[in-house]
Design a protein around this motif. Structure first.
Motif, PDB file in Angstrom:
ATOM      1  N   LYS A  55       0.922  -1.137  -0.045  1.00 18.06           N
ATOM      2  CA  LYS A  55       0.018   0.177  -0.072  1.00 18.06           C
ATOM      3  C   LYS A  55       0.856   1.122   0.198  1.00 18.06           C
ATOM      4  N   THR A  56       0.597   2.205  -0.996  1.00 24.70           N
ATOM      5  CA  THR A  56       1.504   3.547  -1.007  1.00 24.70           C
ATOM      6  C   THR A  56       0.737   4.455  -0.039  1.00 24.70           C
ATOM      7  N   PRO A  57       1.415   5.611   0.048  1.00 25.07           N
ATOM      8  CA  PRO A  57       0.982   6.539   1.131  1.00 25.07           C
ATOM      9  C   PRO A  57      -0.256   7.203   0.491  1.00 25.07           C
ATOM     10  N   THR A  58      -0.563   7.218  -0.850  1.00 25.66           N
ATOM     11  CA  THR A  58      -1.718   7.824  -1.466  1.00 25.66           C
ATOM     12  C   THR A  58      -2.826   6.753  -1.349  1.00 25.66           C
ATOM     13  N   GLY A  59      -2.733   5.575  -0.938  1.00 27.46           N
ATOM     14  CA  GLY A  59      -4.017   4.585  -1.046  1.00 27.46           C
ATOM     15  C   GLY A  59      -3.983   3.727  -2.148  1.00 27.46           C
ATOM     16  N   LEU A  60      -3.183   3.666  -3.038  1.00 29.75           N
ATOM     17  CA  LEU A  60      -2.837   2.579  -4.160  1.00 29.75           C
ATOM     18  C   LEU A  60      -2.344   1.282  -3.515  1.00 29.75           C
ATOM     19  N   TRP A  61      -2.968   0.279  -3.835  1.00 35.22           N
ATOM     20  CA  TRP A  61      -2.528  -1.146  -3.388  1.00 35.22           C
ATOM     21  C   TRP A  61      -2.085  -1.777  -4.879  1.00 35.22           C
ATOM     22  N   TYR A  62      -0.838  -2.626  -4.699  1.00 35.75           N
ATOM     23  CA  TYR A  62      -0.363  -3.224  -5.937  1.00 35.75           C
ATOM     24  C   TYR A  62       0.360  -4.645  -5.360  1.00 35.75           C
ATOM     25  N   ARG A  63       0.557  -5.586  -6.620  1.00 37.74           N
ATOM     26  CA  ARG A  63       1.152  -6.806  -5.989  1.00 37.74           C
ATOM     27  C   ARG A  63       1.626  -7.265  -7.459  1.00 37.74           C
ATOM     28  N   THR A  64       2.735  -7.957  -7.436  1.00 37.40           N
ATOM     29  CA  THR A  64       3.389  -8.294  -8.608  1.00 37.40           C
ATOM     30  C   THR A  64       2.586  -9.581  -9.082  1.00 37.40           C
ATOM     31  N   LEU A  65       2.349 -10.018 -10.050  1.00 34.56           N
ATOM     32  CA  LEU A  65       1.765 -11.172 -10.747  1.00 34.56           C
ATOM     33  C   LEU A  65       2.705 -11.976 -11.405  1.00 34.56           C
ATOM     34  N   ALA A  66       3.680 -11.350 -11.937  1.00 35.10           N
ATOM     35  CA  ALA A  66       4.709 -12.036 -12.662  1.00 35.10           C
ATOM     36  C   ALA A  66       6.123 -11.099 -12.713  1.00 35.10           C
ATOM     37  N   SER A  67       6.959 -11.407 -12.264  1.00 32.79           N
ATOM     38  CA  SER A  67       8.258 -10.918 -12.240  1.00 32.79           C
ATOM     39  C   SER A  67       8.774 -10.897 -13.618  1.00 32.79           C
ATOM     40  N   ALA A  68       9.890  -9.832 -13.816  1.00 37.75           N
ATOM     41  CA  ALA A  68      10.593  -9.723 -15.172  1.00 37.75           C
ATOM     42  C   ALA A  68      12.082 -10.218 -14.709  1.00 37.75           C
ATOM     43  N   PRO A  69      12.932 -10.423 -15.636  1.00 33.17           N
ATOM     44  CA  PRO A  69      14.365 -10.516 -15.591  1.00 33.17           C
ATOM     45  C   PRO A  69      14.908  -9.732 -14.622  1.00 33.17           C
ATOM     46  N   ALA A  70      15.829  -9.827 -13.924  1.00 40.56           N
ATOM     47  CA  ALA A  70      16.542  -8.544 -13.299  1.00 40.56           C
ATOM     48  C   ALA A  70      17.190  -7.628 -14.098  1.00 40.56           C
ATOM     49  N   THR A  71      17.513  -8.327 -15.283  1.00 41.07           N
ATOM     50  CA  THR A  71      18.340  -7.245 -16.509  1.00 41.07           C
ATOM     51  C   THR A  71      17.339  -6.511 -17.185  1.00 41.07           C
ATOM     52  N   ALA A  72      16.156  -6.749 -17.064  1.00 44.37           N
ATOM     53  CA  ALA A  72      15.240  -6.231 -17.839  1.00 44.37           C
ATOM     54  C   ALA A  72      15.097  -4.673 -17.422  1.00 44.37           C
ATOM     55  N   ALA A  73      14.932  -3.775 -18.190  1.00 44.36           N
ATOM     56  CA  ALA A  73      14.827  -2.175 -18.093  1.00 44.36           C
ATOM     57  C   ALA A  73      13.762  -1.790 -16.938  1.00 44.36           C
ATOM     58  N   THR A  74      14.021  -0.923 -16.239  1.00 44.84           N
ATOM     59  CA  THR A  74      13.130  -0.394 -15.225  1.00 44.84           C
ATOM     60  C   THR A  74      12.456   1.018 -15.895  1.00 44.84           C
ATOM     61  N   VAL A  75      11.220   1.134 -15.775  1.00 48.08           N
ATOM     62  CA  VAL A  75      10.622   2.279 -16.454  1.00 48.08           C
ATOM     63  C   VAL A  75      10.498   3.521 -15.507  1.00 48.08           C
ATOM     64  N   ALA A  76      10.654   4.653 -15.833  1.00 43.61           N
ATOM     65  CA  ALA A  76      10.733   5.767 -14.873  1.00 43.61           C
ATOM     66  C   ALA A  76       9.940   6.927 -15.439  1.00 43.61           C
ATOM     67  N   ASN A  77       9.762   7.937 -14.518  1.00 37.12           N
ATOM     68  CA  ASN A  77       8.788   8.921 -14.858  1.00 37.12           C
ATOM     69  C   ASN A  77       9.599   9.622 -16.093  1.00 37.12           C
ATOM     70  N   GLY A  78       8.848  10.134 -16.917  1.00 37.77           N
ATOM     71  CA  GLY A  78       9.185  10.836 -18.225  1.00 37.77           C
ATOM     72  C   GLY A  78       9.516   9.934 -19.382  1.00 37.77           C
ATOM     73  N   GLN A  79       9.485   8.755 -19.241  1.00 35.79           N
ATOM     74  CA  GLN A  79       9.641   7.789 -20.236  1.00 35.79           C
ATOM     75  C   GLN A  79       8.590   7.507 -20.968  1.00 35.79           C
ATOM     76  N   ARG A  80       8.448   7.333 -22.275  1.00 36.34           N
ATOM     77  CA  ARG A  80       7.486   6.604 -23.116  1.00 36.34           C
ATOM     78  C   ARG A  80       7.331   5.242 -23.099  1.00 36.34           C
ATOM     79  N   ILE A  81       6.348   4.709 -22.750  1.00 38.05           N
ATOM     80  CA  ILE A  81       6.214   3.324 -22.268  1.00 38.05           C
ATOM     81  C   ILE A  81       4.679   2.946 -23.122  1.00 38.05           C
ATOM     82  N   SER A  82       4.829   1.445 -23.197  1.00 40.10           N
ATOM     83  CA  SER A  82       3.742   0.783 -23.718  1.00 40.10           C
ATOM     84  C   SER A  82       3.270  -0.177 -22.660  1.00 40.10           C
ATOM     85  N   VAL A  83       1.723  -0.382 -22.345  1.00 40.76           N
ATOM     86  CA  VAL A  83       1.264  -1.311 -21.482  1.00 40.76           C
ATOM     87  C   VAL A  83       0.365  -2.176 -22.207  1.00 40.76           C
ATOM     88  N   ARG A  84       0.115  -3.275 -21.967  1.00 46.58           N
ATOM     89  CA  ARG A  84      -0.958  -4.093 -21.927  1.00 46.58           C
ATOM     90  C   ARG A  84      -1.717  -4.324 -20.823  1.00 46.58           C
TER      91      ARG A  84
END
Length: 160
Positions: A55-84
């Motif tokens: 739970k984040t301080p703003t009230g959002l809850w999340y959990r990981t359903l499937a991990s990515a490899p540790a070598t996979a890029a991490t997304v950060a603010n300002g990046q253009r990303i695509s999600v399914r």
């Protein structure tokens, strides 16, 4: 005097009913207390009291359903990303499933996405449980009633 005694209770019932119509049924806000007090459809698999949830301080809850490899890029603010993603109301009603490309952290999506997707790795899948304050608030948005708790399964896709 006797007529007014009969009309007063009838008016008390008629006025609230007059404010209702089929149009209002889809846009009238529901009440919201908290994610913890929300009843979720069993098909969503949401139990924020179980281990694995954050739970984040703003009230959002999340959990990981499937991990990515540790070598996979991490997304950060300002990046253009695509999600399914797939989105549901807490009662299990699916309202959308698609892919979407946006600039993370720039307010192009609901705040729950900006906050819940930042830090994910490409290929990671997360479930986000978003309170109304980080979603659409008290106003209805298409098939989403006001004050809705939203549940999203989100996967960050590789850049193309």
């Amino acid at each position: 005097m006797r007529l007014s005694r009969l009309l007063t209770p009838l008016l008390a019932l008629a006025l609230p009913l007059a404010a209702c119509s089929d149009d209002d049924a889809t846009t009238a806000p529901t009440t919201f207390t908290s994610i913890e007090a929300t009843t979720f459809a069993p098909s969503l698999g949401v139990d924020v009291s179980a281990s694995g949830w954050t739970k984040t301080p703003t009230g959002l809850w999340y959990r990981t359903l499937a991990s990515a490899p540790a070598t996979a890029a991490t997304v950060a603010n300002g990046q253009r990303i695509s999600v399914r993603y797939t989105g549901w109301l807490s009662n299990g009603t699916q309202f959308e499933s698609s892919t979407y490309t946006f600039n993370l952290g720039r307010g192009e999506v609901i705040a729950g996405w900006d906050q819940g997707i930042v830090g994910m790795r490409v290929g990671e899948r997360r479930q986000l449980v978003i309170p109304p304050s980080l979603g659409y608030g008290s106003r209805a948005n298409g098939p989403i009633p006001g004050n809705s708790v939203l549940v999203f399964n989100v996967e960050v896709l590789p850049s193309t």
